[in-house]
Motif scaffolding. Structure first.
Motif, short mmCIF file in Angstrom:
data_model
loop_
_atom_site.label_atom_id
_atom_site.label_comp_id
_atom_site.label_asym_id
_atom_site.label_seq_id
_atom_site.Cartn_x
_atom_site.Cartn_y
_atom_site.Cartn_z
N PRO A 96 -20.08 8.99 5.84
CA PRO A 96 -18.87 8.10 5.27
C PRO A 96 -19.09 6.66 5.35
N GLY A 97 -18.89 5.75 4.39
CA GLY A 97 -19.01 4.41 4.60
C GLY A 97 -18.52 3.67 3.39
N PRO A 98 -18.67 2.31 3.18
CA PRO A 98 -18.38 1.51 2.13
C PRO A 98 -19.15 1.88 0.95
N ALA A 99 -20.30 2.36 0.68
CA ALA A 99 -21.28 2.69 -0.25
C ALA A 99 -20.60 3.95 -0.95
N GLY A 100 -20.31 4.97 -0.18
CA GLY A 100 -19.88 6.31 -0.66
C GLY A 100 -18.31 5.78 -1.28
N THR A 101 -17.54 5.06 -0.45
CA THR A 101 -16.19 4.78 -0.78
C THR A 101 -16.12 4.16 -2.21
N LEU A 102 -17.18 3.31 -2.35
CA LEU A 102 -17.27 2.66 -3.88
C LEU A 102 -17.64 3.77 -4.98
N GLN A 103 -18.31 4.46 -4.56
CA GLN A 103 -18.66 5.68 -5.58
C GLN A 103 -17.56 6.55 -6.00
N VAL A 104 -16.80 6.89 -4.83
CA VAL A 104 -15.45 7.55 -5.33
C VAL A 104 -14.58 6.71 -5.75
N LEU A 105 -14.33 5.52 -5.37
CA LEU A 105 -13.28 4.65 -6.20
C LEU A 105 -13.67 4.42 -7.82
N THR A 106 -15.25 4.32 -7.86
CA THR A 106 -15.56 4.23 -9.53
C THR A 106 -15.16 5.52 -10.00
N LEU A 107 -15.33 6.64 -9.46
CA LEU A 107 -15.28 7.93 -10.04
C LEU A 107 -13.55 7.93 -10.52
N PHE A 108 -12.72 7.57 -9.54
CA PHE A 108 -11.17 7.65 -9.97
C PHE A 108 -10.99 6.65 -10.91
N ALA A 109 -11.52 5.52 -10.91
CA ALA A 109 -11.35 4.38 -11.86
C ALA A 109 -11.57 5.02 -13.41
N SER A 110 -12.98 5.65 -13.26
CA SER A 110 -13.23 6.33 -14.73
C SER A 110 -12.41 7.39 -15.32
N LEU A 111 -11.27 7.94 -14.58
CA LEU A 111 -10.47 8.88 -14.86
C LEU A 111 -9.00 8.07 -14.76
N ARG A 112 -9.02 6.71 -14.65
CA ARG A 112 -7.69 6.08 -14.54
C ARG A 112 -6.70 6.62 -13.56
N CYS A 113 -7.43 6.70 -12.26
CA CYS A 113 -6.44 7.58 -11.43
C CYS A 113 -6.75 6.87 -9.85
N LEU A 114 -6.06 5.82 -9.87
CA LEU A 114 -6.06 4.81 -8.63
C LEU A 114 -4.74 4.74 -8.13
N ARG A 115 -3.88 5.53 -8.34
CA ARG A 115 -2.35 5.29 -7.71
C ARG A 115 -2.23 6.68 -7.06
N ILE A 116 -3.00 7.08 -6.13
CA ILE A 116 -2.89 8.27 -5.46
C ILE A 116 -3.17 8.09 -4.01
N PRO A 117 -2.58 8.74 -3.19
CA PRO A 117 -2.52 8.83 -1.60
C PRO A 117 -4.17 8.42 -1.23
N GLU A 118 -5.07 9.29 -1.76
CA GLU A 118 -6.43 9.10 -1.24
C GLU A 118 -7.10 7.83 -1.64
N VAL A 119 -6.68 6.97 -2.73
CA VAL A 119 -6.90 5.63 -2.99
C VAL A 119 -6.34 4.65 -1.98
N GLU A 120 -5.15 5.03 -1.40
CA GLU A 120 -4.41 4.23 -0.81
C GLU A 120 -5.13 4.26 0.85
N GLU A 121 -5.56 5.37 1.14
CA GLU A 121 -6.45 5.52 2.17
C GLU A 121 -7.62 4.81 2.27
N ALA A 122 -8.14 4.95 1.36
CA ALA A 122 -9.65 4.40 1.38
C ALA A 122 -9.30 2.86 1.12
N VAL A 123 -8.20 2.46 0.86
CA VAL A 123 -8.13 1.01 0.54
C VAL A 123 -7.90 0.40 2.05
N ALA A 124 -7.26 0.95 2.78
CA ALA A 124 -6.79 0.72 4.13
C ALA A 124 -8.17 0.93 4.99
N TYR A 125 -9.24 1.75 4.68
CA TYR A 125 -10.25 1.78 5.34
C TYR A 125 -10.95 0.55 5.09
#
Length: 275
Positions: A67-96
């Motif tokens: 786990p790290g910034p590169a993997g977190t970018l991949q996942v945020l990009t995937l969530f964004a592709s589904l317009r799915c950025l308002r979920i607890p998992e994203v909030e936790e990733a932002v804090a990280y």
């Protein structure tokens, strides 16, 4: 622009490729993009991979990266592709990500990353963070300071796709003082690169989808114009590729990017609303 038969055939071939070569997450992502399944399955699969600190490992069935910034970018990009950025998992990733941002405002995947690698990761991460509801202004201000210190038109004029994508993603999503002028340069750089065949249709479409736009300021290049090129770049097995010699993981990722582009730019399908 409504999808024509060529687009639907291309999507059918892409679906067959991903179903054979992709892992369970890739297949779920594909069907969420096509609207044949809800995005919830993707969210659940990714949530199970999230580390306690909010980070994510890199994706792909042959990649078990830490786990790290590169993997977190991949996942945020995937969530964004589904317009799915308002979920607890994203909030936790932002804090990280806020917790591991360097003093100069950048992010790095490894301590030895050079300036350009940090610039690309920082622009893409900060651009995605700005599209969420959770990032604090100080995080974006620091990232903007780092990017502004390394900004120049030359970085986006001559085919450095990573820098072009990073600056575009950040300035599209952030009201920075440089945004208007920089986006004009980015738009011209994208169009020039595409017209001169230094940037292929897949990469050009990927950039527009990263920013969730149909076109960029300064460019007379609409996303719909990229669709014929995308169709021509599809391989015989139904896949797309970012370049020769890359692993099947990269082919799957490229194919999912092309599917997203056809959905967004050609109106081939519509994803269902994520939770």
């Amino acid at each position: 622009m409504s999808a024509g038969p060529g687009v639907e055939v291309a999507l059918s071939r892409a679906r067959r490729f991903v179903e054979v070569e992709g892992d369970a997450l890739a297949r779920a992502h594909l069907h969420a993009l096509l609207g044949s399944q809800p995005a919830d399955a993707v969210v659940r699969a990714l949530a199970s991979r999230q580390a306690p600190d909010g980070s994510f490992p890199t994706l792909g069935k042959h990649d078990s990266g830490r786990p790290g910034p590169a993997g977190t970018l991949q996942v945020l990009t995937l969530f964004a592709s589904l317009r799915c950025l308002r979920i607890p998992e994203v909030e936790e990733a932002v804090a990280y990500l806020a917790s591991v941002q360097a003093a100069d405002g950048s992010w790095a995947a490894r301590a030895e990353d050079d300036e350009r690698t940090r610039l690309v990761l920082t622009g893409l991460l900060a651009g995605h963070l700005a599209a969420t509801d959770y990032v604090r202004p100080r995080v974006l201000d620091a990232a903007g300071g780092f990017l502004a210190a390394h900004w120049s038109p030359e970085r986006v004029e001559h085919g450095d796709f990573g820098a072009l994508a990073a600056f575009t993603c950040f300035f599209v999503n952030t009201p920075h003082d440089l945004a208007d002028a920089a986006l004009q340069w980015c738009g011209r750089g994208l169009e020039r690169g595409f017209r001169e065949k230094r940037i292929d249709a897949l990469h050009a479409a990927r950039l527009l989808c990263l920013c969730d736009v149909q076109a960029l300021p300064g460019a007379r290049l609409d996303g719909r114009e990229l669709v014929p090129g995308l169709l021509a770049e599809q391989a015989g097995d139904g896949s797309w590729s970012f370049g020769p010699g890359l692993s099947v993981d990269w082919q799957v990722e490229a194919t999912l990017d092309a599917v997203l582009a056809l959905v967004r730019l050609a109106g081939a399908s519509r994803t269902r609303s994520p939770r």
